[in-house]
Design a protein around this motif. Structure first.
Motif, PDB file in Angstrom:
ATOM      1  N   GLN A 119       4.704   8.073   1.439  1.00 30.43           N
ATOM      2  CA  GLN A 119       4.137   9.344   0.996  1.00 30.43           C
ATOM      3  C   GLN A 119       3.052   9.174  -0.068  1.00 30.43           C
ATOM      4  OE1 GLN A 119       5.072  11.728   2.796  1.00 30.43           O
ATOM      5  NE2 GLN A 119       7.230  11.588   3.313  1.00 30.43           N
ATOM      6  N   GLY A 120       2.982   8.000  -0.711  1.00 28.22           N
ATOM      7  CA  GLY A 120       1.964   7.831  -1.747  1.00 28.22           C
ATOM      8  C   GLY A 120       1.720   6.371  -2.063  1.00 28.22           C
ATOM      9  N   LEU A 121       0.760   5.773  -1.379  1.00 29.54           N
ATOM     10  CA  LEU A 121       0.378   4.383  -1.635  1.00 29.54           C
ATOM     11  C   LEU A 121      -0.897   4.390  -2.456  1.00 29.54           C
ATOM     12  CD1 LEU A 121       0.983   2.760   1.884  1.00 29.54           C
ATOM     13  CD2 LEU A 121       2.300   2.351  -0.211  1.00 29.54           C
ATOM     14  N   ASP A 122      -0.840   3.802  -3.628  1.00 33.27           N
ATOM     15  CA  ASP A 122      -1.955   3.839  -4.577  1.00 33.27           C
ATOM     16  C   ASP A 122      -2.505   2.425  -4.780  1.00 33.27           C
ATOM     17  OD1 ASP A 122      -3.726   4.487  -6.618  1.00 33.27           O
ATOM     18  OD2 ASP A 122      -2.176   4.787  -8.135  1.00 33.27           O
ATOM     19  N   THR A 123      -3.613   2.071  -4.135  1.00 33.51           N
ATOM     20  CA  THR A 123      -4.351   2.797  -3.123  1.00 33.51           C
ATOM     21  C   THR A 123      -4.709   1.829  -1.994  1.00 33.51           C
ATOM     22  OG1 THR A 123      -5.286   4.429  -4.657  1.00 33.51           O
ATOM     23  CG2 THR A 123      -6.532   4.014  -2.649  1.00 33.51           C
ATOM     24  N   PHE A 124      -5.335   0.674  -2.306  1.00 32.25           N
ATOM     25  CA  PHE A 124      -5.648  -0.327  -1.282  1.00 32.25           C
ATOM     26  C   PHE A 124      -4.405  -1.179  -1.070  1.00 32.25           C
ATOM     27  CE2 PHE A 124      -9.953   0.686  -2.797  1.00 32.25           C
ATOM     28  CZ  PHE A 124     -10.550   0.976  -1.576  1.00 32.25           C
ATOM     29  N   ALA A 125      -3.659  -0.861  -0.023  1.00 34.08           N
ATOM     30  CA  ALA A 125      -2.339  -1.449   0.186  1.00 34.08           C
ATOM     31  C   ALA A 125      -2.283  -2.201   1.505  1.00 34.08           C
ATOM     32  CB  ALA A 125      -1.270  -0.367   0.165  1.00 34.08           C
ATOM     33  N   THR A 126      -1.735  -3.417   1.449  1.00 31.15           N
ATOM     34  CA  THR A 126      -1.417  -4.195   2.650  1.00 31.15           C
ATOM     35  C   THR A 126       0.098  -4.305   2.708  1.00 31.15           C
ATOM     36  OG1 THR A 126      -3.486  -5.436   2.492  1.00 31.15           O
ATOM     37  CG2 THR A 126      -1.720  -6.379   3.846  1.00 31.15           C
ATOM     38  N   VAL A 127       0.679  -3.780   3.789  1.00 34.26           N
ATOM     39  CA  VAL A 127       2.126  -3.665   3.894  1.00 34.26           C
ATOM     40  C   VAL A 127       2.626  -4.562   5.020  1.00 34.26           C
ATOM     41  CG1 VAL A 127       4.067  -2.083   4.166  1.00 34.26           C
ATOM     42  CG2 VAL A 127       1.931  -1.267   3.133  1.00 34.26           C
ATOM     43  N   SER A 128       3.684  -5.315   4.722  1.00 34.22           N
ATOM     44  CA  SER A 128       4.324  -6.142   5.749  1.00 34.22           C
ATOM     45  C   SER A 128       5.823  -5.874   5.728  1.00 34.22           C
ATOM     46  CB  SER A 128       4.052  -7.625   5.505  1.00 34.22           C
ATOM     47  OG  SER A 128       4.579  -8.041   4.265  1.00 34.22           O
ATOM     48  N   LEU A 129       6.440  -6.067   6.903  1.00 38.71           N
ATOM     49  CA  LEU A 129       7.880  -5.886   7.046  1.00 38.71           C
ATOM     50  C   LEU A 129       8.463  -7.153   7.667  1.00 38.71           C
ATOM     51  CD1 LEU A 129      10.465  -4.123   6.996  1.00 38.71           C
ATOM     52  CD2 LEU A 129       9.816  -3.318   9.289  1.00 38.71           C
ATOM     53  N   ASN A 130       9.389  -7.740   6.959  1.00 39.08           N
ATOM     54  CA  ASN A 130      10.060  -8.961   7.429  1.00 39.08           C
ATOM     55  C   ASN A 130       9.056 -10.037   7.843  1.00 39.08           C
ATOM     56  OD1 ASN A 130      12.577  -7.779   6.983  1.00 39.08           O
ATOM     57  ND2 ASN A 130      12.631  -6.874   9.042  1.00 39.08           N
ATOM     58  N   ALA A 137      -3.561   0.465   4.082  1.00 39.79           N
ATOM     59  CA  ALA A 137      -3.867   1.814   3.613  1.00 39.79           C
ATOM     60  C   ALA A 137      -5.016   1.761   2.623  1.00 39.79           C
ATOM     61  CB  ALA A 137      -2.633   2.442   2.971  1.00 39.79           C
ATOM     62  N   ASP A 138      -5.771   2.860   2.563  1.00 40.14           N
ATOM     63  CA  ASP A 138      -6.898   2.936   1.625  1.00 40.14           C
ATOM     64  C   ASP A 138      -7.091   4.354   1.094  1.00 40.14           C
ATOM     65  OD1 ASP A 138      -7.806   4.165   3.919  1.00 40.14           O
ATOM     66  OD2 ASP A 138      -9.643   2.973   4.093  1.00 40.14           O
ATOM     67  N   ASN A 139      -5.999   5.136   1.026  1.00 42.27           N
ATOM     68  CA  ASN A 139      -6.121   6.517   0.581  1.00 42.27           C
ATOM     69  C   ASN A 139      -4.816   6.932  -0.092  1.00 42.27           C
ATOM     70  OD1 ASN A 139      -6.280   9.371   0.386  1.00 42.27           O
ATOM     71  ND2 ASN A 139      -7.707   9.456   2.098  1.00 42.27           N
ATOM     72  N   SER A 140      -4.893   7.176  -1.386  1.00 40.00           N
ATOM     73  CA  SER A 140      -3.718   7.559  -2.165  1.00 40.00           C
ATOM     74  C   SER A 140      -3.227   8.954  -1.833  1.00 40.00           C
ATOM     75  CB  SER A 140      -4.056   7.481  -3.665  1.00 40.00           C
ATOM     76  OG  SER A 140      -2.970   7.819  -4.479  1.00 40.00           O
ATOM     77  N   HIS A 141      -4.076   9.785  -1.235  1.00 40.19           N
ATOM     78  CA  HIS A 141      -3.755  11.188  -0.976  1.00 40.19           C
ATOM     79  C   HIS A 141      -3.105  11.417   0.382  1.00 40.19           C
ATOM     80  CE1 HIS A 141      -6.040  12.186  -4.547  1.00 40.19           C
ATOM     81  NE2 HIS A 141      -7.147  11.695  -4.044  1.00 40.19           N
ATOM     82  N   ARG A 142      -2.991  10.389   1.203  1.00 40.87           N
ATOM     83  CA  ARG A 142      -2.465  10.543   2.561  1.00 40.87           C
ATOM     84  C   ARG A 142      -1.026  10.059   2.661  1.00 40.87           C
ATOM     85  NH1 ARG A 142      -6.452   7.834   6.887  1.00 40.87           N
ATOM     86  NH2 ARG A 142      -4.633   8.312   8.189  1.00 40.87           N
TER      87      ARG A 142
END
Length: 879
Positions: A119-130, A137-142
């Motif tokens: 719901q709120g990634l601030d802001t340039f985020a690279t996400v990995s799972l396992n 992501a590149d938008n804190s508002h999305r």
């Protein structure tokens, strides 16, 4: 707020989750990610050498921010206390990593579909799972969503989120631009070049890069919850209720359900509506054929004798509950529930004979004079803002007789709890999209697409709130381009690029966002920029559209009396600065450093890069004289602010229906510092807020003196006419009555009625202007509904004498009664209890000679303590 002016308690996570669950669809299973969170400085980051040990994993709070996590571990000082800001800018230059370790129950694993919603990634985020990439992501508002079907384990799942510095990420590209687009506030700390600001290129709250009322803390983190959602064949994803027709007898509603289906099939849906008392008044069952993917199911509903939702002061805030159920009666039934208000909204733009064009909000067919203020974020770190904090400030707005708030575009889209409370209190909300100033790279298709997705997310989330009555594209970007030289300067340097920038602006704010609101906003109007006239040739026009007026306080710093010569169609920004209540400052600035020009005081004064106290002193000294010490400076700043904004607001109200709104800058604070707010960061009312309760009252008197003439108007914002008596008394400061008159008149509903104009000669009749006051009152029998004092000289020239005020403080039920009486006129009395908090039903008031004023107050302190700590300050105590 004008961008070109160079231009503590951590909240529990659960309330945010509950808000988001209420705002979004409920699939078969939706739950917060139950995880152990930790954070660290990303290994290899250049800041590691200066901050050894930060590459170690430490427990983290999610929702939260890296600043608050560092503070919780004692690794940085409190960002608000003293002057630590310069030494904390390295945090915004660094990259950070968050980790969540979690297990998944068997029921969730057994479902066919699963999704993680960020719901709120601030802001340039690279996400990995396992260990495998999940999303970028590149938008804190999305809200960012990723399917995790088949990727979850029963135990030992690990989510990693790398958050790159927006400054470090974007700065090389911005520096490489041959010609830069205008930004907002350059950093004074060297973390970013003054000629290459990145804030306008990143979809992150603009105020994090600093503003003229708050510090610069470029945050990173997960500022809203992460949610794990799972379902099988079908799920409800959205519910929309649009009012097609509404009057006192009948309501026609169009209910639309969004259903996601894994395969073609059929669905049974039920829509039920409960009235404000919880009684079911409508139920509709519908069968629908579904295709694979997203489906829209329309269900028309009619209601008889609907209870409409009204803004504060106009009627009840009736709210209905709409329940939508997929597969009602089945074991896997799933549903959405929303509270709505039945109301119509129109932005009326009537053209007058002089070629001007009005700007009025019409609710349920009734034109509403908008009374209120602009809202900025409640904290530099949004996850610290809990529901109690929002309720405190919004209730204070309602208690000051406000009916509208403007959510300013340099922050973030508030949580649903903000709008739930606004719905409950009857506060209309003017909602900006999150663009706070400068200019945006709307010429970049990827940037525009990102913004469109952000806008669609947030309009869908908030559209069911009856309080939302306007979506506005941005704050001050059009006027900056047209009036402040942004467009002119860029066109002189690179005409082709300037044309691209402006066309990108028109594409984004004239077309894209307008289309999103038209498609998703359920009939709420759209406005492209504030101030503006919806892309008309002139942006900040007093005769058309809405107006921001900063010639008082800003440039050229005209005297406060200039407010009386500016009559707009709708004043959406104007303001004067003041310091917080001294009790608030005592916890932030050590007593030894409470001097106007101390380094710590300057650190909490952001206007003019710390030089703002000189502007403040200019306005204080012009009217009230030079304060003798820091407490007097703080007190006089509030007196000046309250008197000035009162003058402007009453002028706007007396100009109805030509003027139909007065929203001062600003309601609240983001931290404890000098600002234009009427409520300080600690929630304590400044003098302005007490004045606002009086000058925004539904029925009030406006006595406005300009150039030796006093104009008296009676104000009635209610839908019923008012038969009232107004009284004018002219008296000496010792109470000697020189002359008086009174008349009874009928004031029409929803109107301002001028009842007289009096020049100074008529009022004074030869009396000494330094010793004479005119008192104008609106009366209901013997009861004073509204009162205003008219002075003939500057406050510093009044022949006020020190006077002993008789006080009587005693217990009264659950609170206390304070009675005040003085033998001579007391100007701008401020009541405080040194070292203790007390909530008074009035303050910042004048005492008439010989008149007893009785105030109610509440405090946790006992009677003996309150009597001992009572402190009274008036103008004579500042000399």
């Amino acid at each position: 707020m004008r961008a070109h002016r160079r231009l503590h308690v951590v909240a529990p996570a659960c309330w945010l989750l509950l808000v988001l669950l209420a705002a979004w669809a409920l699939p078969v299973a939706a739950a917060p990610l139950a995880a152990d969170w930790s954070f660290r400085l990303l290994p290899g980051d250049a800041r590691g050498a200066a901050h050894p040990g930060l590459q170690q994993w430490r427990p983290a709070q999610v929702p939260g921010a890296v600043h608050t996590d560092l503070l919780a571990h004692g690794l940085i000082p409190d960002p608000y206390v003293g002057a630590p800001e310069a030494g904390l800018q390295w945090i915004g230059l660094a990259s950070w990593e968050y980790r969540a370790r979690f297990d998944v129950d068997a029921a969730t694993l057994a479902r066919a579909h699963a999704e993680l919603a960020f719901q709120g990634l601030d802001t340039f985020a690279t996400v990995s799972l396992n260990g495998a990439p999940l999303l970028q992501a590149d938008n804190s508002h999305r809200t960012w969503r990723a399917r995790v079907d088949g990727r979850l384990r029963a135990t030992g799942n690990e989510l990693r989120i790398v958050l790159r510095s927006p400054i470090s990420t974007l700065l090389p590209g911005v520096q490489a631009m041959p010609h830069k687009i205008a930004g907002n506030y350059p950093s004074p700390y060297g973390d970013e070049p003054k000629d290459a600001m990145v804030g306008n290129f990143v979809r992150k709250p603009g105020y994090h890069f600093g503003w003229d009322w708050g510090p610069r803390y470029v945050t990173a983190g997960l500022w809203r919850p992460v949610q794990l959602e799972s379902w099988d064949a079908q799920r409800l994803t959205a519910l929309a209720v649009q009012t097609r027709a509404l009057d006192a007898d009948h309501a026609d509603l169009a209910v639309t359900l969004q259903v996601e289906s894994a395969a073609p099939g059929n669905a049974a849906v039920r829509v039920e509506i409960l009235d404000p008392d919880g009684v079911s008044v409508a139920r509709m069952d519908r069968d629908a054929a579904l295709q694979a993917g997203d489906n829209a199911i329309a269900v028309p509903v009619s209601l008889k004798q609907p209870r409409r939702w009204w803004p504060a002061g106009q009627g009840e805030q009736a709210r209905y509950t709409v329940r939508a159920t997929l597969a009602p009666g089945a074991a896997d039934a799933t549903g959405i529930e929303q509270r709505i208000g039945l109301r119509t909204v129109e932005l009326r733009r009537e053209v007058d004979r002089q070629g001007g064009q009005g700007f009025a909000f019409v609710i349920n067919g009734v034109p509403i004079f908008a009374k209120g203020a602009n809202v900025i974020p409640f904290d530099m770190f949004p996850a610290r803002v809990d529901a109690a904090r929002i309720r405190r400030e919004l209730t204070a707005a309602r208690d000051a007789n406000m009916n509208m708030l403007r959510n300013w575009g340099g922050g973030y889209y508030e949580d649903d709890v903000f709008f739930d409370i606004a719905d409950e209190l009857g506060l209309l909300v003017w909602q900006d999209f999150m663009f706070g100033g400068g200019m945006q790279p709307g010429y970049d298709p990827a940037f525009r697409a990102n913004v469109v997705a952000e806008a669609r997310d947030n309009v869908r989330r908030l559209r069911h709130h009856p309080s939302v009555v306007l979506w506005c594209g941005n704050n001050e970007e059009e006027t900056a381009w047209k009036d402040w030289g942004h467009g002119r300067d860029l066109a002189a340097a690179d005409p082709a690029f300037a044309a691209r920038v402006w066309q990108g602006y028109v594409d984004l704010f004239g077309n894209d966002l307008r289309q999103v609101v038209a498609e998703e906003g359920l009939g709420v109007p759209y406005w492209s920029s504030s101030p503006g006239n919806d892309l008309d040739e002139k942006a900040n026009d007093s005769t058309r559209g809405d107006k921001h007026y900063w010639q008082v306080w800003g440039n050229p710093a005209l005297p406060v009396s200039a407010y009386l010569r500016e009559t707009p169609r709708f004043m959406s920004e104007y303001g004067l600065q003041a310091w917080p209540v001294l009790r608030t400052l005592d916890g932030i600035i050590p007593a030894a450093e409470q001097e106007v020009d101390s380094a710590t005081v300057r650190a909490h004064q952001k206007f003019m890069a710390g030089e703002g106290n000189q502007r403040l002193l200019k306005y204080i000294e012009e009217e009230y004289g030079t304060p003798r010490d820091f407490p007097a400076f703080v007190y006089l700043s509030q007196v000046m602010q309250a008197d000035g904004i009162q003058l402007a607001a009453l002028h706007h109200r007396a100009s109805r229906p030509y003027t139909m709104g007065s929203l001062y800058w600003q309601l609240n604070d983001v931290w404890p510092g000098a600002s234009w707010s009427s409520i300080d960061y600690a929630g304590r009312w400044k003098a302005l807020h007490f004045h606002a309760r009086r000058f925004f009252a539904d029925q009030a008197v406006a006595a406005l003196r300009d150039d030796g003439v006093t104009r008296i108007s009676l104000l009635n914002d209610r839908q019923q006419g008012l038969r009232a008596t107004w009284r004018l008394r002219v008296m000496d400061l010792d109470g000697t009555l020189r002359h008086t008159q009174r008349k009874t008149v009928d004031v029409p509903p929803l109107a301002a009625l001028e009842v007289g104009r009096f020049d100074d000669t008529t009022l004074l009749k030869g009396a000494d202007p330094t010793r004479t006051v005119a008192v104008v009152e609106l009366l209901d029998g013997a009861r004073v509904l509204s009162r205003q004092a008219v002075y003939f000289v500057a406050a510093k020239d009044l022949a006020l004498a020190p006077v002993t005020i008789a006080t009587d403080l005693r217990a009264d039920g659950e609170g206390y009664l304070l009675q005040l009486r003085a033998p001579q006129w007391v100007r701008a009395l401020w009541i405080a209890f040194e070292g203790h908090d007390a909530t008074l039903d009035d303050n910042a008031l004048d005492l008439l000679p010989g008149e007893t004023v009785t105030l109610h107050l509440r405090s946790d302190a006992d009677l003996t303590t309150l009597r001992r700590s009572l402190r009274l300050t008036s103008l004579t105590d500042t000399r």
